[in-house]
Design an enzyme around this catalytic site. Structure first.
Site, PDB file in Angstrom:
ATOM      1  N   PHE A   1      -7.548  21.937 -24.403  1.00  0.00           N
ATOM      2  CA  PHE A   1      -7.817  20.797 -24.752  1.00  0.00           C
ATOM      3  C   PHE A   1      -9.127  20.445 -23.539  1.00  0.00           C
ATOM      4  O   PHE A   1      -9.029  20.959 -22.583  1.00  0.00           O
ATOM      5  CB  PHE A   1      -6.634  19.542 -24.032  1.00  0.00           C
ATOM      6  CG  PHE A   1      -6.994  18.280 -24.299  1.00  0.00           C
ATOM      7  CD1 PHE A   1      -6.955  17.757 -25.697  1.00  0.00           C
ATOM      8  CD2 PHE A   1      -7.265  17.201 -23.342  1.00  0.00           C
ATOM      9  CE1 PHE A   1      -7.422  16.345 -25.865  1.00  0.00           C
ATOM     10  CE2 PHE A   1      -7.734  16.119 -23.864  1.00  0.00           C
ATOM     11  CZ  PHE A   1      -7.861  15.695 -25.047  1.00  0.00           C
TER      12      PHE A   1
ATOM     13  N   ARG B   1     -13.136  15.924 -33.797  1.00  0.00           N
ATOM     14  CA  ARG B   1     -12.561  16.937 -32.989  1.00  0.00           C
ATOM     15  C   ARG B   1     -13.193  18.305 -33.618  1.00  0.00           C
ATOM     16  O   ARG B   1     -12.207  19.055 -34.509  1.00  0.00           O
ATOM     17  CB  ARG B   1     -11.035  16.876 -32.965  1.00  0.00           C
ATOM     18  CG  ARG B   1     -10.610  15.517 -32.601  1.00  0.00           C
ATOM     19  CD  ARG B   1     -10.039  15.545 -31.169  1.00  0.00           C
ATOM     20  NE  ARG B   1     -11.211  15.458 -30.258  1.00  0.00           N
ATOM     21  CZ  ARG B   1     -11.271  15.232 -28.709  1.00  0.00           C
ATOM     22  NH1 ARG B   1      -9.943  14.989 -28.344  1.00  0.00           N
ATOM     23  NH2 ARG B   1     -12.156  15.239 -28.283  1.00  0.00           N
TER      24      ARG B   1
ATOM     25  N   TYR C   1       0.901  -1.250   0.056  1.00  0.00           N
ATOM     26  CA  TYR C   1      -0.052  -0.103  -0.231  1.00  0.00           C
ATOM     27  C   TYR C   1       0.809   1.484  -0.166  1.00  0.00           C
ATOM     28  O   TYR C   1       0.608   2.177  -0.711  1.00  0.00           O
ATOM     29  CB  TYR C   1      -0.962   0.023   1.252  1.00  0.00           C
ATOM     30  CG  TYR C   1      -2.155   1.164   1.132  1.00  0.00           C
ATOM     31  CD1 TYR C   1      -3.129   0.908   0.623  1.00  0.00           C
ATOM     32  CD2 TYR C   1      -1.654   2.384   1.581  1.00  0.00           C
ATOM     33  CE1 TYR C   1      -4.122   1.860   0.323  1.00  0.00           C
ATOM     34  CE2 TYR C   1      -2.775   3.271   1.412  1.00  0.00           C
ATOM     35  CZ  TYR C   1      -3.895   3.232   0.547  1.00  0.00           C
ATOM     36  OH  TYR C   1      -4.727   4.277   0.673  1.00  0.00           O
TER      37      TYR C   1
HETATM   38  N1  PM9 Z   1      -6.515  12.577 -24.639  1.00  0.00           N
HETATM   39  C1  PM9 Z   1      -7.085  11.640 -26.655  1.00  0.00           C
HETATM   40  O1  PM9 Z   1      -7.761  10.808 -27.352  1.00  0.00           O
HETATM   41  C2  PM9 Z   1      -7.829  10.671 -24.514  1.00  0.00           C
HETATM   42  C3  PM9 Z   1      -9.065  11.469 -23.840  1.00  0.00           C
HETATM   43  S1  PM9 Z   1     -10.024  12.659 -24.924  1.00  0.00           S
HETATM   44  C4  PM9 Z   1     -10.854  11.908 -26.169  1.00  0.00           C
HETATM   45  O2  PM9 Z   1      -6.282  12.359 -27.198  1.00  0.00           O
HETATM   46  C5  PM9 Z   1      -3.866  15.840 -23.439  1.00  0.00           C
HETATM   47  C6  PM9 Z   1      -3.352  16.612 -24.567  1.00  0.00           C
HETATM   48  C7  PM9 Z   1      -4.460  14.728 -23.953  1.00  0.00           C
HETATM   49  C8  PM9 Z   1      -5.344  14.074 -23.073  1.00  0.00           C
HETATM   50  C9  PM9 Z   1      -6.266  13.047 -23.270  1.00  0.00           C
HETATM   51  C10 PM9 Z   1      -5.407  14.181 -21.783  1.00  0.00           C
HETATM   52  C11 PM9 Z   1      -5.890  13.672 -20.449  1.00  0.00           C
HETATM   53  C12 PM9 Z   1      -4.848  15.511 -21.333  1.00  0.00           C
HETATM   54  N2  PM9 Z   1      -3.920  16.240 -22.302  1.00  0.00           N
HETATM   55  O3  PM9 Z   1      -7.272  10.671 -20.992  1.00  0.00           O
HETATM   56  O4  PM9 Z   1      -6.995  11.737 -18.662  1.00  0.00           O
HETATM   57  O5  PM9 Z   1      -4.587  14.449 -25.317  1.00  0.00           O
HETATM   58  O6  PM9 Z   1      -5.005  10.207 -19.488  1.00  0.00           O
HETATM   59  O7  PM9 Z   1      -5.491  12.464 -20.380  1.00  0.00           O
HETATM   60  C13 PM9 Z   1      -7.250  11.849 -25.267  1.00  0.00           C
HETATM   61  P1  PM9 Z   1      -6.328  11.125 -19.938  1.00  0.00           P
END
Ligand code: PM9
Length: 502
Positions: free
Chosen positions: A127, A385, A75
């Site tokens: 984003f 997008r 843990y």
């Molecule tokens: N990006 C992507 O597919 C996955 C979720 S949105 C469809 O591009 C940036 C620049 C990203 C991003 C996720 C995150 C969030 C932060 N910044 O998905 O939470 O491209 O790990 O990261 C996606 P997590």
């Protein structure tokens, strides 16, 4: 090909395979209807080639799989945490490392810690998850990226750059006291996976430092950004990827990371920083939402795989092959006359839905419609997008209307072959030939947060173009304007997200 030039090949060989499924067009049509014309709502078993995202979809190396077996699931104080901490310190150079289950968890923590209600956060384009966490913490995001980033035809090599005059204007207007940090992403996802130049990071860092404004760096695809700097920025050609990554990070104060991209793992992220006092507060907050500061919502084995992935990610052969595959697909589409965002970015090829489907106005969700059509044609799953991803302005409740209305063909790392890219290119070409028959969509269900994940649509067949009328545009519905921001939107939004009053 010149006689002395050898063919290129991926710097790995395949040890384990996962069979792909194919379905008939009528089965795909039924799947699409069930999924409300949203590719996020398809099951993976309904997909042939999955280009939804490069997030968490990479193939891990044999070393990463071996690392999983070294998981220390204590843990507190797992040795895997210390390996991860060492890898982040070595490659990214931040002193304090707090694991999180993925990138948005790091965004949540840092937004909560640094933002006060009424603050302004400038950044190089929004984003989705990043901006949402900034807004939930009470800030407004202001885009200070260069204008070229909003133009899919501009061939500027560093479309991720920040416009220093725009940034200065935001500081002058609101005052540095109201700006908790600058949000700086390497690369910029929403405009096509476009890099920021090293010169620009230096200039931006110098400017914000004069005003005492820290930089929060979204390093999710910093390795890929570093590769583009090495390729295109003078003086950087002979440098290692790790050196370039280190230099970018050295100009920033805090880092949020979705390790599901560059770092080659299926789950994981981290928050990292230099400041001791901020780190102490972050270590305290992470226990509220993620878990103890030495695991942050991850299993020990996940942290070990991440530590190995971080080191593998900066190998020049790896990143050259990864970006090379994206460019191979982009090149094939350009050859076929398909309108894509130029220059080709690093994690995917982005189709310009406005030029692909000029007969569909923005209200008819052209990128969403094109994404659905590509799936229908070949089982290739892409992602919207554009206006759907942009969501609504929290104050006016109106659709945000980005200049860019794109379909992202995102390439997972080390997963697909060049032959898969050929199949994708052939499908896009086929869809392009039939483009006039593609109908717009109507949104029938809209969730409150990050609507692109779960919204549902239905086709409006009357919006497809009759044969021989290529180029005609459907007029804007009465009361709607073609403006590019929330202010010029109709007062009455078409769909009322649950619990919101206008
Ligand atoms: N990006 C992507 O597919 C996955 C979720 S949105 C469809 O591009 C940036 C620049 C990203 C991003 C996720 C995150 C969030 C932060 N910044 O998905 O939470 O491209 O790990 O990261 C996606 P997590």
């Amino acid at each position: 090909m010149p006689h002395n030039q050898r063919s290129w090949a991926e710097p790995y060989k395949i040890k384990m395979v996962e069979p792909l499924v194919t379905m008939s067009r009528s089965e795909r049509h039924a799947a699409l209807q069930r999924a409300g014309y949203n590719t996020f709502l398809l099951t993976s078993s309904e997909v042939y080639i999955d280009l939804l995202t490069d997030s968490g979809t990479s193939a891990m190396s044999d070393r990463q799989w071996a690392a999983l077996m070294l998981g220390d699931e204590s843990y507190a104080g797992s040795r895997n945490f210390y390996h991860l901490e060492e890898a982040v310190r070595d490659i990214y150079g931040y002193e304090h490392v707090i694991p999180t289950h993925q990138g948005r968890a790091a965004e949540h923590l840092i937004s909560t810690l640094m933002i006060s209600r009424g603050d302004i956060v400038p950044g190089n384009m929004y984003f989705t998850t990043t901006r949402l966490h900034q807004e939930l913490a009470g800030a407004s995001f202001v885009d200070v990226i260069i204008d070229e980033a909003h133009d899919p035809t501009s061939e500027h090599p560093f479309k991720g750059n920040i416009d220093l005059a725009k940034l200065q204007a935001v500081i002058d207007e609101h005052g540095a006291d109201r700006i908790p940090y600058l949000s700086l992403a390497t690369t910029v996802n929403m405009c096509g996976g476009q890099p920021i130049s090293m010169a620009n990071v230096h200039a931006v860092s110098e400017l914000v430092r004069q005003h005492g404004i820290p930089i929060v760096h979204d390093a999710t695809r910093c390795v890929e950004n570093a590769f583009m700097i090495r390729q295109h920025e003078s003086g950087c050609q002979g440098r290692s990827i790790a050196e370039i990554v280190h230099e970018i990070c050295s100009l920033t104060d805090v880092c949020t990371m979705s390790a599901k991209k560059d770092s080659l793992v299926n789950i994981g992220g981290f928050l990292a920083m230099r400041d001791d006092a901020l780190a102490e507060r972050a270590r305290n907050l992470v226990v509220v939402y993620e878990g103890l500061h030495t695991y942050g919502g991850l299993a020990g084995r996940d942290m070990e795989a991440m530590a190995v992935g971080i080191r593998e990610s900066v190998d020049l052969n790896h990143v050259a092959a990864r970006v090379g595959q994206v460019h191979y697909l982009g090149g094939r589409l350009i050859e076929a006359g398909i309108p894509i965002v130029k220059p080709i970015g690093t994690h995917g090829v982005f189709l310009d839905a406005r030029r692909f489907l000029p007969h569909l106005s923005t209200e008819l969700f052209p990128a969403q419609a094109l994404t659905a059509e590509i799936y229908l044609d070949s089982g290739v799953r892409a992602m919207e997008r554009g206006i759907v991803s942009a969501g609504r302005d929290p104050l006016s409740g109106c659709h945000r209307r980005p200049e860019l209305e794109l379909v992202r063909l995102t390439i997972p790392r080390r997963v697909y072959t060049q032959a898969h890219m050929d199949v994708v290119a052939e499908s896009i070409r086929e869809v392009h030939q039939q483009r006039d028959s593609i109908a717009g969509l109507e949104m029938t269900f809209e969730p409150k947060f990050l609507r692109f994940f779960q919204a549902r649509f239905r086709p409006l067949p009357e919006t497809a173009m009759p044969a021989g009328e290529s180029g005609r545009t459907v007029p804007e519905p009465p009361g709607r304007s073609a403006g590019s921001n929330g202010e010029s939107m109709p007062a009455e939004p078409r769909y009322q997200p649950e619990g919101r009053s206008t």
